[in-house]
Every structure is written in C-alpha cells, then in structure tokens.
Design an enzyme around this catalytic site. Structure first.
Site, PDB file in Angstrom:
ATOM      1  N   GLY A   8      50.856  39.153  35.925  1.00 34.70           N
ATOM      2  CA  GLY A   8      49.540  39.564  35.403  1.00 34.70           C
ATOM      3  C   GLY A   8      48.463  38.580  35.793  1.00 34.70           C
ATOM      4  O   GLY A   8      47.504  38.345  35.045  1.00 34.70           O
ATOM      5  N   LEU A  10      45.994  38.516  37.860  1.00 33.41           N
ATOM      6  CA  LEU A  10      44.615  38.871  38.183  1.00 33.41           C
ATOM      7  C   LEU A  10      43.780  39.146  36.940  1.00 33.41           C
ATOM      8  O   LEU A  10      42.623  39.542  37.036  1.00 33.41           O
ATOM      9  CB  LEU A  10      44.588  40.091  39.111  1.00 33.41           C
ATOM     10  N   GLY A  11      44.358  38.955  35.764  1.00 28.33           N
ATOM     11  CA  GLY A  11      43.645  39.227  34.518  1.00 28.33           C
ATOM     12  C   GLY A  11      42.742  38.078  34.104  1.00 28.33           C
ATOM     13  O   GLY A  11      42.500  37.131  34.866  1.00 28.33           O
ATOM     14  N   ASP A  34      50.812  40.558  40.435  1.00 25.16           N
ATOM     15  CA  ASP A  34      50.180  41.567  39.571  1.00 25.16           C
ATOM     16  C   ASP A  34      50.561  42.938  40.112  1.00 25.16           C
ATOM     17  O   ASP A  34      51.186  43.036  41.185  1.00 25.16           O
ATOM     18  CB  ASP A  34      48.639  41.388  39.569  1.00 25.16           C
ATOM     19  N   ARG A  36      47.989  45.011  40.468  1.00 21.41           N
ATOM     20  CA  ARG A  36      46.753  45.307  41.208  1.00 21.41           C
ATOM     21  C   ARG A  36      46.743  44.415  42.446  1.00 21.41           C
ATOM     22  O   ARG A  36      47.383  43.370  42.462  1.00 21.41           O
ATOM     23  CB  ARG A  36      45.526  44.950  40.367  1.00 21.41           C
ATOM     24  N   TYR A 141      50.046  46.548  19.555  1.00 24.88           N
ATOM     25  CA  TYR A 141      49.908  45.237  20.197  1.00 24.88           C
ATOM     26  C   TYR A 141      50.579  44.166  19.329  1.00 24.88           C
ATOM     27  O   TYR A 141      51.371  43.358  19.813  1.00 24.88           O
ATOM     28  CB  TYR A 141      48.418  44.940  20.365  1.00 24.88           C
TER      29      TYR A 141
HETATM   30  P1  NAD Z   1      44.322  41.012  31.079  1.00 22.69           P
HETATM   31  O1  NAD Z   1      44.365  42.394  30.548  1.00 22.69           O
HETATM   32  O2  NAD Z   1      43.016  40.468  31.511  1.00 22.69           O
HETATM   33  O3  NAD Z   1      45.325  40.878  32.317  1.00 22.69           O
HETATM   34  C1  NAD Z   1      46.602  41.426  32.269  1.00 22.69           C
HETATM   35  C2  NAD Z   1      47.055  41.643  33.697  1.00 22.69           C
HETATM   36  O4  NAD Z   1      48.367  42.228  33.645  1.00 22.69           O
HETATM   37  C3  NAD Z   1      46.177  42.593  34.493  1.00 22.69           C
HETATM   38  O5  NAD Z   1      45.731  41.975  35.682  1.00 22.69           O
HETATM   39  C4  NAD Z   1      47.073  43.795  34.782  1.00 22.69           C
HETATM   40  O6  NAD Z   1      46.848  44.377  36.049  1.00 22.69           O
HETATM   41  C5  NAD Z   1      48.449  43.173  34.698  1.00 22.69           C
HETATM   42  N1  NAD Z   1      49.512  44.126  34.388  1.00 22.69           N
HETATM   43  C6  NAD Z   1      49.473  45.209  33.583  1.00 22.69           C
HETATM   44  N2  NAD Z   1      50.652  45.837  33.584  1.00 22.69           N
HETATM   45  C7  NAD Z   1      51.482  45.130  34.394  1.00 22.69           C
HETATM   46  C8  NAD Z   1      52.822  45.268  34.802  1.00 22.69           C
HETATM   47  N3  NAD Z   1      53.569  46.300  34.409  1.00 22.69           N
HETATM   48  N4  NAD Z   1      53.347  44.327  35.627  1.00 22.69           N
HETATM   49  C9  NAD Z   1      52.602  43.296  36.069  1.00 22.69           C
HETATM   50  N5  NAD Z   1      51.298  43.127  35.737  1.00 22.69           N
HETATM   51  C10 NAD Z   1      50.761  44.033  34.906  1.00 22.69           C
HETATM   52  O7  NAD Z   1      45.016  40.064  29.996  1.00 22.69           O
HETATM   53  P2  NAD Z   1      44.719  38.524  29.693  1.00 22.69           P
HETATM   54  O8  NAD Z   1      43.535  38.469  28.822  1.00 22.69           O
HETATM   55  O9  NAD Z   1      44.737  37.754  30.937  1.00 22.69           O
HETATM   56  O10 NAD Z   1      45.969  38.195  28.758  1.00 22.69           O
HETATM   57  C11 NAD Z   1      47.162  37.684  29.273  1.00 22.69           C
HETATM   58  C12 NAD Z   1      48.132  37.504  28.119  1.00 22.69           C
HETATM   59  O11 NAD Z   1      47.532  36.692  27.101  1.00 22.69           O
HETATM   60  C13 NAD Z   1      48.543  38.810  27.421  1.00 22.69           C
HETATM   61  O12 NAD Z   1      49.855  38.719  27.000  1.00 22.69           O
HETATM   62  C14 NAD Z   1      47.635  38.845  26.215  1.00 22.69           C
HETATM   63  O13 NAD Z   1      48.181  39.601  25.161  1.00 22.69           O
HETATM   64  C15 NAD Z   1      47.539  37.385  25.867  1.00 22.69           C
HETATM   65  N6  NAD Z   1      46.367  37.079  25.071  1.00 22.69           N
HETATM   66  C16 NAD Z   1      45.116  37.244  25.596  1.00 22.69           C
HETATM   67  C17 NAD Z   1      44.011  36.990  24.811  1.00 22.69           C
HETATM   68  C18 NAD Z   1      42.611  37.179  25.329  1.00 22.69           C
HETATM   69  O14 NAD Z   1      41.652  37.100  24.541  1.00 22.69           O
HETATM   70  N7  NAD Z   1      42.428  37.406  26.632  1.00 22.69           N
HETATM   71  C19 NAD Z   1      44.182  36.547  23.496  1.00 22.69           C
HETATM   72  C20 NAD Z   1      45.478  36.423  22.988  1.00 22.69           C
HETATM   73  C21 NAD Z   1      46.559  36.667  23.796  1.00 22.69           C
HETATM   74  N1  SER Z   2      41.727  39.051  22.695  1.00 28.13           N
HETATM   75  C1  SER Z   2      42.931  39.749  22.368  1.00 28.13           C
HETATM   76  C2  SER Z   2      42.661  41.157  21.994  1.00 28.13           C
HETATM   77  O1  SER Z   2      41.608  41.384  21.433  1.00 28.13           O
HETATM   78  C3  SER Z   2      43.629  39.053  21.240  1.00 28.13           C
HETATM   79  O2  SER Z   2      44.956  39.045  21.471  1.00 28.13           O
HETATM   80  O3  SER Z   2      43.483  41.988  22.225  1.00 28.13           O
END
Ligand code: NAD
Ligand code: SER
Length: 317
Positions: A8, A10-11, A34, A36, A141
C-alpha cells in the site's frame, strides 16, 4: 543490512514512509508495492512491484526476490470507504494481513501493522483512552483493526514473528491525499483554505479527535521497528498521539495565517457517526515509556508547516 517491503506504498503514509526508509536504508533496500501504478517517482527512486496483498503468492514472490526481512503492511481500506464496502474491507484488511503474516512466518520477516483510533468504540472510555481498555468498535474498519491487533499478537506469541504496531490517530499531510477516512477533513481543510478561503466540513464543529502530522507518524513507525524488543511490553497496537482539536479549533488556527478563512458545516451522518464512536483523546504513556515516543509537531507548528508546503505544492501543480 535491512531489506524492506512496503505494501500500500502509494497511499497517504507510504508516500512519505518509503522515501524516509530509503533515506535511512538505501534506495535499493526498500521495495514499494501497491495495486495502483505509480505516477510520481517512487518507481524511479527505487524498486516498485505490483503486489495485491490478498494474493499470498505475489507477496511471497517479492519477499523472496528481494530477500525481504521487514514488511511495513500499509494496504487497507480506511474507515469511511470500509463502511461503504464492508465486504471488500474484510477481504483486504483481514485477508491481506493474514497473508502478509503467513509470508512473514515462512520467511522470518518482521511486520509493522498500523492500527487506529478506529479500534475503539462507543463503550471505550473516551477521554485519555488507556492503552489497555474495552474495545468494541461499531464499524467494519474497527472490527478489522481489533482483529488485526489480536492476530499480530497471536503470530508473535505462537510463531515468534516480530510483529509491532501503532494505533494512529488521524494523520495530516500534504504529499499524498488521504484515502477515504473519517479524519480526512483535517487535510481537506488546508487545501480549501488556500484555494478558496472557505471550507464546508463534513464533521460537526465540536467533534474532538486526536491527530498527528505525517513526519511524526513516519518517525513513530521507524522508531518502533528499531526499538529494543526487551523493553516492549505491549509490542502491538501502541496508542500514539500528538495533537487534539475540533474542526472549529483547527479553523481558528488556520485563520491566524489566512484571516479571511471561513468554515461552515454540512454534517455527513455516516462519518459523524464513525467519529462519535471514537475516543476524544488517547493516553500514549505506554509508547513514551517503552520506546521513548515523543511527537515534534503541535497544532501551531503543524499548521504553519502544512500551509507553507501546500502553497508551494499547489502553485507548482
Ligand atoms: P491509503 O488509503 O492512503 O493507502 C492505502 C493504499 O493501499 C492505497 O495506495 C491502495 O491502493 C492500497 N491498496 C488497497 N488495496 C490493496 C490491496 N489489496 N493490495 C495492496 N495494496 C492495496 O491509507 P493510509 O492512510 O496510507 O493508511 C495506511 C495504513 O495506516 C492503513 O492500515 C490505515 O488503516 C492505517 N491508518 C491510517 C490513518 C490515516 O489517518 N491515514 C490513521 C490510522 C491508521
Ligand atoms: N484516519 C483514519 C480514518 O479516518 C483513522 O484510522 O479512517
């Protein structure tokens, strides 16, 4: 020498974690992956592979090809998207983690798993939520995050896999947009403040949540994975936090830099319901005690840095 796979990548988090890890370990030692294809430079700056984390064969092939010893497993659906597509969220969030843990067990890799404030629910003590407490989330979630925390504990206790994790609050950043979460408002508000000097917020004015600026989030992941394992009592799912505010308070901070900025409210009942089920604030003293966690950014310094960097980015784009 460490060899790392980031799923993941690219997120929102991966877009800043990958360059940070490459800066420390060397570009060739960090494989970004990823489902994507990259539009930026992540594939030119170092290796990039297509990896759907729900397909064990693909995860396994990349781990063997690059002799990976640590996996930062970021692939996931976030809270709002997971509520729209609960079945997909189960498959990706649980199925992906299970397969990553299996590959880690077979290839002796360490695993970083980001959990969330979403792992808590309405019956959790809402203020300064303790590290160890009641977790009965009411979202898909949250269900996948609690189950993921437990699965990581299980793989450590049962198979000796070096699993470690954080419960992140909402993350704020300017490099990549957020991926469909309930805390996305706290990023969108900066874009709209610069572009239009006004923002229509989908959460109510008094919705209080913990947040963190991305440099602190990246540092937390790297520091935890480098922490002395003998000091880790909790290991997985450490509460971490940095700042705490409502939309109204964030709007007031932005107004110090953009005096004309106005915020109005058009509450989305789904995302408001999710936010209302989460804690107002977390107690992160376990992380502070066990691996010296300490954030660098507070609300004023984060707001200043976001606005400075976003202005440059939006002018360039
Ligand atoms: P994001 O949605 O920005 O990125 C997730 C990435 O996963 C995307 O690039 C998507 O293309 C990829 N993806 C989706 N399905 C996939 C699959 N089957 N195989 C491989 N890649 C796949 O998420 P993020 O904000 O970067 O979060 C990353 C992690 O951190 C997640 O587990 C999220 O729950 C956790 N998290 C994020 C936040 C936040 O505020 N961003 C807060 C708490 C926890
Ligand atoms: N920022 C994340 C969400 O809102 C928290 O895990 O899903």
């Amino acid at each position: 020498m460490k060899r790392i796979l980031v799923t993941g990548a690219l997120g929102q988090i991966g877009s800043e974690l990958v360059p940070a890890l490459r800066g420390v370990c060397g570009a060739d030692c960090v494989v970004a992956s990823d489902i994507r294809m990259p539009t930026g430079t992540v594939d030119k700056d170092g290796p990039f592979e297509y990896v759907d984390c729900t397909e064990k064969r693909l995860v396994d092939e990349v781990v063997r090809k690059y002799e990976v010893d640590s996996i930062y497993h970021l692939a996931s659906l976030l809270s709002a998207t997971a509520e729209e597509k609960p079945h997909v969220a189960w498959d990706v969030n649980m199925g992906g983690l299970y397969r990553v843990l299996e590959v880690a067990r077979e290839n002796r890799c360490a695993v970083f798993f980001p959990s969330s404030i979403g792992a808590f629910g309405p019956s959790t003590p809402p203020d300064r939520t303790p590290q160890d407490t009641l977790q009965r989330p009411t979202t898909m979630y949250g269900v996948t995050k609690v189950a993921g925390e437990l699965l990581c504990d299980y793989y450590h206790q049962r198979f000796g896999v070096d699993t470690r994790g954080l419960r992140y609050p909402g993350l704020i950043s300017y490099v990549a947009p957020p991926g469909g979460g309930t805390t996305d408002y706290a990023v969108e508000i900066f874009y709209e403040a610069i572009r239009n000097k006004r923002y229509s917020c989908f959460l109510g004015p008094d919705t209080c949540l913990d947040m963190m600026y991305m440099p602190d989030a990246v540092k937390a992941a790297v520091d935890l994975m480098n922490a002395d394992p003998t000091r880790l009592v909790h290991r997985n799912a450490f509460n971490v936090t940095a700042v705490n505010f409502t939309p109204e308070q964030l709007g007031a901070e932005i107004r110090k830099h953009i005096p004309e900025f106005t915020i109005e409210y058009e509450v989305d009942p789904v995302r408001q319901g999710i936010a209302d089920s989460w804690p107002n604030s977390l107690d992160d003293s376990a992380a502070r005690e066990e691996w010296d966690w300490k954030p660098e950014y507070d609300l004023p310094s984060m707001t200043r840095d976001m606005l400075e960097n976003l202005r440059v980015k939006l002018k360039a784009g």
